[in-house]
Design a protein around this motif. Structure first.
Motif, PDB file in Angstrom:
ATOM      1  N   ASN A 221       0.925  -1.376  -0.055  1.00  0.00           N
ATOM      2  CA  ASN A 221      -0.101  -0.027  -0.060  1.00  0.00           C
ATOM      3  C   ASN A 221       0.827   1.403  -0.009  1.00  0.00           C
ATOM      4  N   ALA A 222       2.043   1.288   0.930  1.00  0.00           N
ATOM      5  CA  ALA A 222       2.841   2.400   0.833  1.00  0.00           C
ATOM      6  C   ALA A 222       3.302   2.732  -0.418  1.00  0.00           C
ATOM      7  N   GLU A 223       3.860   1.535  -1.149  1.00  0.00           N
ATOM      8  CA  GLU A 223       4.520   1.860  -2.641  1.00  0.00           C
ATOM      9  C   GLU A 223       3.466   2.151  -3.441  1.00  0.00           C
ATOM     10  N   GLN A 224       2.202   1.832  -3.466  1.00  0.00           N
ATOM     11  CA  GLN A 224       1.328   2.323  -4.435  1.00  0.00           C
ATOM     12  C   GLN A 224       1.092   3.761  -4.192  1.00  0.00           C
ATOM     13  N   ASP A 225       0.911   4.178  -2.788  1.00  0.00           N
ATOM     14  CA  ASP A 225       0.706   5.399  -2.395  1.00  0.00           C
ATOM     15  C   ASP A 225       2.086   6.469  -3.277  1.00  0.00           C
ATOM     16  N   ALA A 226       3.233   5.957  -3.107  1.00  0.00           N
ATOM     17  CA  ALA A 226       4.198   6.733  -3.244  1.00  0.00           C
ATOM     18  C   ALA A 226       4.267   6.763  -4.768  1.00  0.00           C
ATOM     19  N   GLN A 227       3.856   5.545  -5.643  1.00  0.00           N
ATOM     20  CA  GLN A 227       3.734   5.876  -7.115  1.00  0.00           C
ATOM     21  C   GLN A 227       2.791   6.896  -7.459  1.00  0.00           C
ATOM     22  N   LYS A 228       1.640   6.791  -6.726  1.00  0.00           N
ATOM     23  CA  LYS A 228       0.555   7.810  -7.071  1.00  0.00           C
ATOM     24  C   LYS A 228       0.946   9.319  -6.864  1.00  0.00           C
ATOM     25  N   MET A 229       1.548   9.444  -5.676  1.00  0.00           N
ATOM     26  CA  MET A 229       2.257  10.712  -5.433  1.00  0.00           C
ATOM     27  C   MET A 229       3.193  11.296  -6.597  1.00  0.00           C
ATOM     28  N   GLN A 230       4.044  10.240  -6.982  1.00  0.00           N
ATOM     29  CA  GLN A 230       5.064  10.476  -7.941  1.00  0.00           C
ATOM     30  C   GLN A 230       4.280  10.876  -9.292  1.00  0.00           C
ATOM     31  N   PHE A 231       3.147  10.510  -9.614  1.00  0.00           N
ATOM     32  CA  PHE A 231       2.337  10.806 -10.757  1.00  0.00           C
ATOM     33  C   PHE A 231       1.564  12.087 -10.639  1.00  0.00           C
ATOM     34  N   VAL A 232       1.304  12.384  -9.306  1.00  0.00           N
ATOM     35  CA  VAL A 232       0.719  13.710  -9.325  1.00  0.00           C
ATOM     36  C   VAL A 232       1.752  14.847  -9.503  1.00  0.00           C
ATOM     37  N   LEU A 233       2.999  14.549  -8.763  1.00  0.00           N
ATOM     38  CA  LEU A 233       3.982  15.401  -8.761  1.00  0.00           C
ATOM     39  C   LEU A 233       4.526  15.784 -10.191  1.00  0.00           C
ATOM     40  N   GLN A 234       4.534  14.931 -11.037  1.00  0.00           N
ATOM     41  CA  GLN A 234       5.028  14.675 -12.395  1.00  0.00           C
ATOM     42  C   GLN A 234       3.968  15.641 -13.221  1.00  0.00           C
ATOM     43  N   LYS A 235       2.654  15.255 -12.771  1.00  0.00           N
ATOM     44  CA  LYS A 235       1.688  16.073 -13.563  1.00  0.00           C
ATOM     45  C   LYS A 235       1.590  17.479 -13.474  1.00  0.00           C
ATOM     46  N   GLU A 236       1.958  18.074 -11.889  1.00  0.00           N
ATOM     47  CA  GLU A 236       2.098  19.310 -11.366  1.00  0.00           C
ATOM     48  C   GLU A 236       3.303  19.945 -12.286  1.00  0.00           C
ATOM     49  N   ARG A 237       4.379  19.144 -12.195  1.00  0.00           N
ATOM     50  CA  ARG A 237       5.439  19.788 -12.897  1.00  0.00           C
ATOM     51  C   ARG A 237       5.183  20.253 -14.568  1.00  0.00           C
ATOM     52  N   GLN A 238       4.566  19.258 -15.157  1.00  0.00           N
ATOM     53  CA  GLN A 238       4.106  19.392 -16.467  1.00  0.00           C
ATOM     54  C   GLN A 238       3.379  20.720 -16.687  1.00  0.00           C
ATOM     55  N   GLU A 239       2.192  20.893 -15.667  1.00  0.00           N
ATOM     56  CA  GLU A 239       1.393  22.030 -15.748  1.00  0.00           C
ATOM     57  C   GLU A 239       2.283  23.461 -15.533  1.00  0.00           C
ATOM     58  N   ALA A 240       2.999  23.384 -14.663  1.00  0.00           N
ATOM     59  CA  ALA A 240       3.725  24.463 -14.257  1.00  0.00           C
ATOM     60  C   ALA A 240       4.690  24.697 -15.424  1.00  0.00           C
ATOM     61  N   ASP A 241       5.445  23.869 -16.127  1.00  0.00           N
ATOM     62  CA  ASP A 241       6.200  23.944 -17.460  1.00  0.00           C
ATOM     63  C   ASP A 241       5.257  24.814 -18.460  1.00  0.00           C
ATOM     64  N   ARG A 242       4.010  24.316 -18.428  1.00  0.00           N
ATOM     65  CA  ARG A 242       3.140  24.688 -19.644  1.00  0.00           C
ATOM     66  C   ARG A 242       3.013  26.213 -19.253  1.00  0.00           C
ATOM     67  N   LYS A 243       2.547  26.479 -18.025  1.00  0.00           N
ATOM     68  CA  LYS A 243       2.214  28.106 -17.712  1.00  0.00           C
ATOM     69  C   LYS A 243       3.559  28.878 -17.748  1.00  0.00           C
ATOM     70  N   ARG A 244       4.443  28.218 -17.655  1.00  0.00           N
ATOM     71  CA  ARG A 244       5.826  29.093 -17.624  1.00  0.00           C
ATOM     72  C   ARG A 244       6.077  29.517 -19.187  1.00  0.00           C
TER      73      ARG A 244
END
Length: 301
Positions: A221-244
């Protein structure tokens, strides 16, 4: 052979009847004839042996096992030979924790200790067959109960000997196939020495202690949560890059406008726009003017 023995008994009775006084002696000849017929019939029946499909026969003459094996079909043999049949079809020997699944009633699962000292419960099925050419050896050295003398003890020992080299979690997850391959190799070698052939080893289930299961589930469960958080962070980085990139484009556009346009160009563009409006059929009166000149009135009238 039993029929032939019965015929011999009848012959002996006929001899006794012949020596007896009247009137038994009159039936001695008939009894002797019946005895001879029964003996001949018994020998004929004992000389014919039918081996069923999927089986082989091993001949025993006065306690000595014969080397030649009788395949399935019709055979003419020595009347005094005793034939023991063996199945050469694939057999399934299962050891399971469930009462109705195993070869032995009740909980017959194999409990072993892993390298980290934890008790692991293993359900296993062994698919095997008897080597037809080794049937005389099995009858001579093991007997017909080779399942309890060879299959069961060899399998359980092989599992215990190999399980001690693995941690409980590895047996349950990453090294399960490796463990199955090793016990397959060990059991195959032991079976071959005793005239048996392994078809397949099936590790049906591996059960861990409840505490270890809970730990594994928590880790997963911890590994799945970590993978989910990595996905969210990657999506946020992509959105920040787009806005930049978007902001940089707007800034560049404004810079170009501020440095490249003059007042004369702006006045000229304004005149063209107002002219297009004046020529529009929907426009009635347009008042044009500015700080530097008088307004100009245009009308379609």
């Amino acid at each position: 052979m039993l029929i032939a023995v019965l015929g011999l008994i009848i012959l002996i009775v006929s001899i006794v009847m012949k020596r007896s006084p009247e009137p038994s002696s009159h039936f001695a000849g008939i009894t002797r004839t019946v005895g001879i017929i029964v003996v001949i019939l018994g020998l004929a029946v004992s000389s014919v042996k039918i081996i069923d499909p999927g089986k082989v026969g091993v001949q025993v003459l006065f306690g000595k096992v014969q080397d030649n094996v009788l395949e399935s079909g019709l055979h003419f043999i020595d009347p005094v030979v005793d034939v023991t049949t063996f199945s050469v079809q694939t057999e399934n020997y299962t050891m399971s924790a469930k009462e109705s699944e195993g070869a032995v009633q009740g909980d017959d699962a194999i409990r072993v200790l892993s390298s980290d000292g934890l008790e692991v419960t293993i359900d296993l099925s062994v698919l095997y067959r008897l080597n037809p050419s080794r049937a005389p050896y099995i009858l001579q050295n093991i007997g017909v109960d080779y399942e309890n003398k060879i299959v069961r003890p060899v399998t359980r020992t092989a599992i215990r000997d190999n399980a001690v080299n693995y941690q409980a979690v590895d047996l349950y997850s990453t090294k399960r196939e490796e463990f199955q391959a090793k016990i397959n190799q060990t059991i195959t070698a032991s079976f071959a020495k005793n005239g048996l052939e392994v078809q397949q080893i099936l590790v049906r289930n591996i059960s861990l202690p409840a505490s270890v299961k809970a730990s594994i589930e928590s880790k997963i469960n911890a590994e799945q949560d970590a993978q989910k958080m990595q996905f969210v962070l990657q999506k946020e980085r992509q959105e920040a890059d787009r806005k930049r990139v978007e902001a940089q484009g707007i800034a560049d556009y404004q810079k170009i406008l501020s440095t490249g346009l003059t007042n004369q160009q702006l006045e000229y563009q304004s005149i063209l726009a107002q002219k297009e409006i004046a020529l529009s059929p929907n426009t009635k009166i347009i008042i044009m003017g500015g700080n530097k000149g008088n307004p100009i009135m245009l009308s379609d009238k």
